[in-house]
Scaffold this motif. Structure first.
Motif, PDB file in Angstrom:
ATOM      1  N   GLN A   1       0.830  -1.213   0.000  1.00 42.33           N
ATOM      2  CA  GLN A   1       0.000   0.000   0.000  1.00 42.33           C
ATOM      3  C   GLN A   1       0.857   1.252   0.000  1.00 42.33           C
ATOM      4  O   GLN A   1       0.540   2.242  -0.683  1.00 42.33           O
ATOM      5  CB  GLN A   1      -0.937  -0.008   1.208  1.00 42.33           C
ATOM      6  CG  GLN A   1      -1.803   1.225   1.353  1.00 42.33           C
ATOM      7  CD  GLN A   1      -2.836   1.361   0.233  1.00 42.33           C
ATOM      8  OE1 GLN A   1      -2.991   0.459  -0.583  1.00 42.33           O
ATOM      9  NE2 GLN A   1      -3.537   2.477   0.191  1.00 42.33           N
TER      10      GLN A   1
ATOM     11  N   TYR B   1      -7.493   6.641   5.664  1.00 39.66           N
ATOM     12  CA  TYR B   1      -7.596   5.211   5.373  1.00 39.66           C
ATOM     13  C   TYR B   1      -8.895   4.669   5.948  1.00 39.66           C
ATOM     14  O   TYR B   1      -9.487   5.241   6.867  1.00 39.66           O
ATOM     15  CB  TYR B   1      -6.377   4.454   5.914  1.00 39.66           C
ATOM     16  CG  TYR B   1      -6.499   3.942   7.329  1.00 39.66           C
ATOM     17  CD1 TYR B   1      -6.789   2.605   7.570  1.00 39.66           C
ATOM     18  CD2 TYR B   1      -6.318   4.792   8.425  1.00 39.66           C
ATOM     19  CE1 TYR B   1      -6.896   2.131   8.868  1.00 39.66           C
ATOM     20  CE2 TYR B   1      -6.415   4.323   9.716  1.00 39.66           C
ATOM     21  CZ  TYR B   1      -6.713   2.985   9.940  1.00 39.66           C
ATOM     22  OH  TYR B   1      -6.821   2.523  11.214  1.00 39.66           O
TER      23      TYR B   1
ATOM     24  N   TYR C   1       1.304   6.269  -7.231  1.00 41.73           N
ATOM     25  CA  TYR C   1       0.134   7.027  -7.682  1.00 41.73           C
ATOM     26  C   TYR C   1       0.336   8.527  -7.478  1.00 41.73           C
ATOM     27  O   TYR C   1       0.084   9.338  -8.382  1.00 41.73           O
ATOM     28  CB  TYR C   1      -1.123   6.579  -6.932  1.00 41.73           C
ATOM     29  CG  TYR C   1      -1.622   5.206  -7.267  1.00 41.73           C
ATOM     30  CD1 TYR C   1      -1.122   4.513  -8.360  1.00 41.73           C
ATOM     31  CD2 TYR C   1      -2.594   4.579  -6.484  1.00 41.73           C
ATOM     32  CE1 TYR C   1      -1.573   3.240  -8.672  1.00 41.73           C
ATOM     33  CE2 TYR C   1      -3.063   3.312  -6.789  1.00 41.73           C
ATOM     34  CZ  TYR C   1      -2.543   2.646  -7.876  1.00 41.73           C
ATOM     35  OH  TYR C   1      -2.993   1.384  -8.169  1.00 41.73           O
TER      36      TYR C   1
ATOM     37  N   VAL D   1      -2.444   9.983   5.579  1.00 45.76           N
ATOM     38  CA  VAL D   1      -2.861   8.606   5.287  1.00 45.76           C
ATOM     39  C   VAL D   1      -3.605   7.994   6.468  1.00 45.76           C
ATOM     40  O   VAL D   1      -4.481   7.138   6.286  1.00 45.76           O
ATOM     41  CB  VAL D   1      -1.645   7.741   4.895  1.00 45.76           C
ATOM     42  CG1 VAL D   1      -1.058   8.207   3.571  1.00 45.76           C
ATOM     43  CG2 VAL D   1      -0.572   7.761   5.990  1.00 45.76           C
TER      44      VAL D   1
ATOM     45  N   GLY E   1     -10.077   5.705   1.729  1.00 45.99           N
ATOM     46  CA  GLY E   1      -9.312   4.567   1.231  1.00 45.99           C
ATOM     47  C   GLY E   1      -8.204   5.041   0.310  1.00 45.99           C
ATOM     48  O   GLY E   1      -7.722   6.179   0.428  1.00 45.99           O
ATOM     49  N   THR E   2      -7.831   4.193  -0.613  1.00 51.96           N
ATOM     50  CA  THR E   2      -6.703   4.504  -1.499  1.00 51.96           C
ATOM     51  C   THR E   2      -6.950   5.759  -2.322  1.00 51.96           C
ATOM     52  O   THR E   2      -6.054   6.595  -2.469  1.00 51.96           O
ATOM     53  CB  THR E   2      -6.421   3.315  -2.434  1.00 51.96           C
ATOM     54  OG1 THR E   2      -6.116   2.150  -1.648  1.00 51.96           O
ATOM     55  CG2 THR E   2      -5.235   3.614  -3.338  1.00 51.96           C
TER      56      THR E   2
ATOM     57  N   ARG F   1       2.279   1.642  -3.437  1.00 50.15           N
ATOM     58  CA  ARG F   1       1.190   2.017  -4.343  1.00 50.15           C
ATOM     59  C   ARG F   1       0.863   3.505  -4.214  1.00 50.15           C
ATOM     60  O   ARG F   1       0.735   4.215  -5.226  1.00 50.15           O
ATOM     61  CB  ARG F   1      -0.053   1.183  -4.037  1.00 50.15           C
ATOM     62  CG  ARG F   1      -1.240   1.499  -4.946  1.00 50.15           C
ATOM     63  CD  ARG F   1      -2.493   0.762  -4.503  1.00 50.15           C
ATOM     64  NE  ARG F   1      -2.342  -0.673  -4.660  1.00 50.15           N
ATOM     65  CZ  ARG F   1      -2.425  -1.542  -3.662  1.00 50.15           C
ATOM     66  NH1 ARG F   1      -2.643  -1.104  -2.426  1.00 50.15           N
ATOM     67  NH2 ARG F   1      -2.288  -2.825  -3.885  1.00 50.15           N
ATOM     68  N   LEU F   2       0.737   3.993  -2.994  1.00 51.67           N
ATOM     69  CA  LEU F   2       0.442   5.414  -2.782  1.00 51.67           C
ATOM     70  C   LEU F   2       1.578   6.293  -3.302  1.00 51.67           C
ATOM     71  O   LEU F   2       1.336   7.359  -3.876  1.00 51.67           O
ATOM     72  CB  LEU F   2       0.218   5.692  -1.296  1.00 51.67           C
ATOM     73  CG  LEU F   2      -1.068   5.136  -0.677  1.00 51.67           C
ATOM     74  CD1 LEU F   2      -1.096   5.391   0.822  1.00 51.67           C
ATOM     75  CD2 LEU F   2      -2.298   5.742  -1.340  1.00 51.67           C
TER      76      LEU F   2
ATOM     77  N   ASN G   1      -6.021  -0.924   3.026  1.00 48.22           N
ATOM     78  CA  ASN G   1      -5.360   0.306   2.556  1.00 48.22           C
ATOM     79  C   ASN G   1      -4.614   1.007   3.692  1.00 48.22           C
ATOM     80  O   ASN G   1      -4.559   2.221   3.738  1.00 48.22           O
ATOM     81  CB  ASN G   1      -6.370   1.257   1.891  1.00 48.22           C
ATOM     82  CG  ASN G   1      -7.608   1.476   2.733  1.00 48.22           C
ATOM     83  OD1 ASN G   1      -7.534   2.041   3.811  1.00 48.22           O
ATOM     84  ND2 ASN G   1      -8.750   1.012   2.243  1.00 48.22           N
TER      85      ASN G   1
ATOM     86  N   PRO H   1      -1.138   1.913   5.177  1.00 47.18           N
ATOM     87  CA  PRO H   1       0.283   1.965   4.829  1.00 47.18           C
ATOM     88  C   PRO H   1       1.175   1.632   6.014  1.00 47.18           C
ATOM     89  O   PRO H   1       0.703   1.445   7.135  1.00 47.18           O
ATOM     90  CB  PRO H   1       0.477   3.415   4.371  1.00 47.18           C
ATOM     91  CG  PRO H   1      -0.578   4.162   5.099  1.00 47.18           C
ATOM     92  CD  PRO H   1      -1.747   3.240   5.271  1.00 47.18           C
TER      93      PRO H   1
ATOM     94  N   GLN I   1      -6.760   8.832  -0.052  1.00 47.15           N
ATOM     95  CA  GLN I   1      -5.374   9.015   0.361  1.00 47.15           C
ATOM     96  C   GLN I   1      -4.550   9.601  -0.769  1.00 47.15           C
ATOM     97  O   GLN I   1      -3.739  10.520  -0.562  1.00 47.15           O
ATOM     98  CB  GLN I   1      -4.774   7.676   0.805  1.00 47.15           C
ATOM     99  CG  GLN I   1      -5.317   7.163   2.118  1.00 47.15           C
ATOM    100  CD  GLN I   1      -4.821   5.763   2.438  1.00 47.15           C
ATOM    101  OE1 GLN I   1      -4.663   4.922   1.538  1.00 47.15           O
ATOM    102  NE2 GLN I   1      -4.574   5.488   3.703  1.00 47.15           N
ATOM    103  N   THR I   2      -4.750   9.096  -1.970  1.00 51.14           N
ATOM    104  CA  THR I   2      -3.988   9.582  -3.124  1.00 51.14           C
ATOM    105  C   THR I   2      -4.304  11.050  -3.405  1.00 51.14           C
ATOM    106  O   THR I   2      -3.394  11.860  -3.618  1.00 51.14           O
ATOM    107  CB  THR I   2      -4.286   8.729  -4.366  1.00 51.14           C
ATOM    108  OG1 THR I   2      -3.954   7.367  -4.101  1.00 51.14           O
ATOM    109  CG2 THR I   2      -3.494   9.218  -5.560  1.00 51.14           C
TER     110      THR I   2
END
Length: 264
Positions: free
Chosen positions: A49, A196, A56, A192, A116-117, A52-53, A201, A203, A120-121
């Motif tokens: 995660q 989350y 992204y 985050v 969630g993701t 991934r963050l 998700n 981190p 957060q992004t």
């Protein structure tokens, strides 16, 4: 430094003790078939995660920051100075205030964006977009307008000038921006944590805090923290040397760059 060194040291401890050395081992990284970072689903998911963050956020924030820097650099007048000041002001706002604001934005205003993701992004992109904007703007000031003017005199269109002249010249600043954004996401906790939604998700920073805060810490968490520390350190060092190599032989006017960014 000493507590960090001890945490890293005991991440290689063969036993579960956090105070007694029981021999060197990679048990908590990958050797243990159940409790290691590689095999524990929760620990492994936290690493994935975080990466991934980071990816992204970097892929979105850097192009937006570059575009913003180009616009501010070409834009003249009080409006440009105002937006430039607002961009710099984001470094002064406490991250906790920003994170709480983003939480209410996604839970009360834009309810279609669930925590969630995605949330957060978006929060991390908004928080980190100032890095590439400032770095690229400083680069634009140091290289000047002569290369663009020369390309225009030779018959290049604006698109050709951007693709063949400006992007290669801005490459060091873009690379440095990507490194800073990615490393910032790895270390981020406040945003985050507020955005989350569940374990899928979560981190690394949030997982380490929640487990240690609940009294469930152990050598595996030390290993997870060491991975987080090494990732940040390696990315920062590699970015520094890569930037120095990409800008070798150049001489820049740092004072002019800072003055332009500050609107002086």
């Amino acid at each position: 430094v000493v507590p960090i060194a001890l945490a890293v040291l005991f991440s290689f401890n063969n036993g579960r003790s956090q105070s007694t050395w029981q021999g060197f081992s990679w048990r908590w990284y990958f050797a243990d078939p159940v409790n290691s970072v590689l095999h524990d689903p929760a620990l492994h998911a936290a690493v994935v995660q975080t990466v991934r963050l980071g990816v992204y956020t970097t892929l979105i924030a850097v192009p937006l920051g570059v575009a913003f820097a180009l616009g501010i650099n070409r834009w003249r007048g009080y409006t440009a100075s105002t937006f430039n000041f607002v961009m710099i002001l984001s470094f002064v706002i406490p991250e906790l205030i920003f994170g709480v604001a983003m939480f209410f934005v996604f839970t009360a205003l834009f309810t279609s964006v669930h925590l969630g993701t995605l949330a957060q992004t978006l929060g991390l992109v908004t928080w980190n977009v100032s890095w590439p904007a400032i770095i690229v703007q400083a680069r634009l000031v140091t290289i000047g307008r002569q290369y663009e003017e020369a390309a225009a005199d030779l018959g290049a269109t604006q698109l050709q000038t951007m693709r063949r002249v400006m992007l290669p010249l801005l490459a060091p600043a873009i690379f440095a921006s990507a490194v800073l954004v990615f490393s910032s996401v790895i270390d981020d906790f406040v945003i985050v944590d507020l955005l989350y939604s569940n374990a899928s998700n979560t981190p690394m920073s949030v997982y380490i805090y929640s487990q240690q805060h609940g009294g469930n810490g152990g050598p595996a968490l030390n290993a997870l923290g060491t991975i987080m520390l090494v990732m940040s350190f390696v990315i920062a060092v590699a970015g520094y040397f890569a930037y120095r190599w990409m800008t070798r032989g150049e001489r820049s006017d740092r004072k002019a760059a800072l003055s332009t960014i500050a609107g002086i």
